[in-house]
Design an enzyme around this catalytic site. Structure first.
Site, mmCIF file in Angstrom:
data_model
loop_
_atom_site.group_PDB
_atom_site.id
_atom_site.type_symbol
_atom_site.label_atom_id
_atom_site.label_comp_id
_atom_site.label_asym_id
_atom_site.label_seq_id
_atom_site.Cartn_x
_atom_site.Cartn_y
_atom_site.Cartn_z
ATOM 1 N N TYR A 144 -5.330 -44.211 -2.752
ATOM 2 C CA TYR A 144 -5.698 -42.851 -2.351
ATOM 3 C C TYR A 144 -4.736 -42.387 -1.274
ATOM 4 O O TYR A 144 -4.446 -43.130 -0.340
ATOM 5 C CB TYR A 144 -7.135 -42.832 -1.819
ATOM 6 C CG TYR A 144 -7.595 -41.475 -1.332
ATOM 7 C CD1 TYR A 144 -7.807 -40.423 -2.225
ATOM 8 C CD2 TYR A 144 -7.839 -41.242 0.025
ATOM 9 C CE1 TYR A 144 -8.245 -39.176 -1.784
ATOM 10 C CE2 TYR A 144 -8.281 -40.003 0.471
ATOM 11 C CZ TYR A 144 -8.480 -38.975 -0.435
ATOM 12 O OH TYR A 144 -8.919 -37.756 0.011
ATOM 13 N N ASP A 239 1.959 -45.668 2.797
ATOM 14 C CA ASP A 239 0.849 -44.887 3.321
ATOM 15 C C ASP A 239 0.004 -45.833 4.164
ATOM 16 O O ASP A 239 -0.820 -46.581 3.644
ATOM 17 C CB ASP A 239 0.042 -44.280 2.170
ATOM 18 C CG ASP A 239 -1.160 -43.485 2.680
ATOM 19 O OD1 ASP A 239 -1.450 -43.560 3.889
ATOM 20 O OD2 ASP A 239 -1.796 -42.810 1.850
ATOM 21 N N LYS A 267 -6.232 -41.872 10.722
ATOM 22 C CA LYS A 267 -7.356 -42.725 11.123
ATOM 23 C C LYS A 267 -7.160 -43.369 12.500
ATOM 24 O O LYS A 267 -7.326 -42.669 13.497
ATOM 25 C CB LYS A 267 -7.642 -43.734 10.013
ATOM 26 C CG LYS A 267 -7.989 -42.967 8.714
ATOM 27 C CD LYS A 267 -8.655 -43.751 7.627
ATOM 28 C CE LYS A 267 -9.197 -42.826 6.561
ATOM 29 N NZ LYS A 267 -8.474 -42.764 5.309
#
Ligand SMILES: *Cc1c(COP(=O)(O)O)cnc(C)c1O
Length: 435
Positions: A144, A239, A267
């Site tokens: 994702y 990522d 995050k």
């Protein structure tokens, strides 16, 4: 554990907010039932609007690596807000933050802040296209990268066919530029590169996949991608939105010693504030505006409150590298304890763990790709999720999400979790729910 207030608030939310949530992963669609409304959290615990105390294994989906309401972060946010929540001009705190992040992550010369992980990954793709003059991108099934159009693409039948949009609203034109390979399969990538010679700008992946449970890179996988990228003039993008600053102070780039050309963060970097970032070598980042032609911007990017939070958290991580040893030890205790309990109750389970990211799959192992992950018994997980919730443990509300351990998950918290699992499985056994 009753949840009348959460039920009431969820009904109310549905009147004004699509599906009652501001991000679909919160809606409990994967496990059924009503999502809990949280009121506050501290350390390893969350407290919902009904006053239930819950051991937290999502950690805001990653950022709460030192636990909720970490004092230095709270203090930094308070102080920054007193000096105004935004200026729209450069500030010194942005310099300090960029300097710190570049000192933590190997091969990171320049970094640009964004407001989310999605913005960060979208920007890496634009930079890679601008830098290489090519259009196509290879991603992996099960990874994702946020909700940017280029990433909402699923392969058709068989992972190697041309992309199909996996959401209405993504154009066929966008879909044709996104190719999908199988995680941990170098052959699937090589085939795509050969079929699309001189057309691929970048390969993007989660170097530790955390959005299909936890799936680590097999030995040689990252190295193999690096080699293929060099052979084909393709940029390698890690990522690190989820694994950055979590699997090591310098993320997967440090942990596995393979150097990507571009990295995306999110995050942990924002300590729970809305922050993302992307960066890479001086050479590649030289194309980013205003120095170069690749446009990228953000009114609130590098926001002083958000930067202060991130700086406080990353500063703690840099100052106290033993935190990563502690996380490793506590997470191993949780992993082993859970495996014992599953075995005691006769549950078939496979698992992966990288540092404080864990994945349990209710199927035979090994689990190395999205196809493997897809074999997990989601019905069993839903029942287990709700039984654990009833015992005061908040797992990610999906069979396809990693569990996160924080530095505040001490022995007592871990033991309480294992005992809760024992009780949950015992009560499920009684009602035949484990079959
Ligand atoms: C969460 C996540 C994103 C998206 O970040 P947002 O801040 O939700 O936009 C991108 N990539 C990975 C690996 C993620 O885990």
């Amino acid at each position: 554990m009753p949840y009348p207030n959460s039920q009431k608030y969820f009904e109310e939310a549905g009147k004004f907010i699509p599906g009652g949530v501001n991000s679909p992963a919160r809606a409990f669609k994967g496990v059924g039932g009503t999502p809990l409304f949280m009121k506050k959290a501290e350390g390893a615990f969350m407290y919902d609007e009904d006053g239930n105390e819950l051991i937290d294994y999502i950690g805001s989906w990653g950022p709460m690596i030192l636990g909720h309401a970490f004092p230095a972060v709270v203090e930094a946010v308070r102080n920054a807000a007193l000096g105004s929540t935004s200026f729209g001009t450069p500030t010194v705190i942005e310099n300090r933050m960029a300097e710190l992040v570049c000192s933590l992550v190997p091969g990171l010369d320049k970094i640009r802040m964004t407001n989310s992980g999605t913005e960060a990954t979208m920007s890496t793709i634009r930079v890679a296209r601008g830098y290489t003059g090519r259009d196509k991108v290879i991603k992996f099934e099960g990874c994702y990268h946020g909700h940017g159009d280029a990433f909402l693409i699923k392969a058709g039948s068989g992972a190697l066919t041309l992309g199909q949009p996996s959401s209405p609203g993504v154009t066929a034109g966008t879909a044709k530029d996104t190719l999908t390979a199988d995680y941990n399969s170098i052959d699937s990538v090589r085939k795509l590169l050969e079929e699309n010679r001189d057309e691929v700008a970048a390969i993007i992946l989660e170097p530790v996949a955390g959005n299909m449970g936890c799936v680590p890179p097999k030995k040689g996988f990252l190295e193999g991608l690096r080699k293929l990228c060099d052979e084909h003039g393709v940029l390698l993008i890690f990522d690190e939105v989820m694994c950055g600053f979590r699997v090591a102070p310098g993320g997967a780039t440090e942990r596995y010693g393979v150097q990507p050309d571009l990295m995306a963060f999110g995050k942990v970097i924002g300590a729970g504030m809305p922050v993302g970032a992307f960066g890479g070598s001086d050479e590649v980042m030289s194309v980013v505006s205003p120095n170069g032609p690749v446009y990228q911007a953000g009114t609130l990017s590098g926001n002083p409150v958000a930067m202060s939070a991130g700086l406080a958290l990353l500063g703690e991580l840099k100052k106290n590298p033993h935190i990563y040893d502690d996380l490793e030890a506590q997470s191993a205790k949780l992993e082993n304890g859970m495996l014992e309990v599953f075995e005691k109750h006769g549950i078939t389970v496979a698992n992966n763990r990288v540092g404080s990211m864990l994945g349990f799959f209710f199927c035979e192992g090994p689990v190395e790709s999205f196809a493997d992950v897809s074999r997990t018994d989601t019905k069993f997980f839903s029942r287990f999720f709700h039984s654990m919730l009833a015992e005061g443990v908040y797992l990610p509300p999906s069979a396809f999400e990693a569990w996160f351990v924080s530095h505040k998950h001490d022995d007592a918290v871990i033991q309480r979790t294992i005992d809760a699992a024992d009780k949950a499985l015992a009560s499920m056994n009684k009602t035949g729910e484990t079959r």
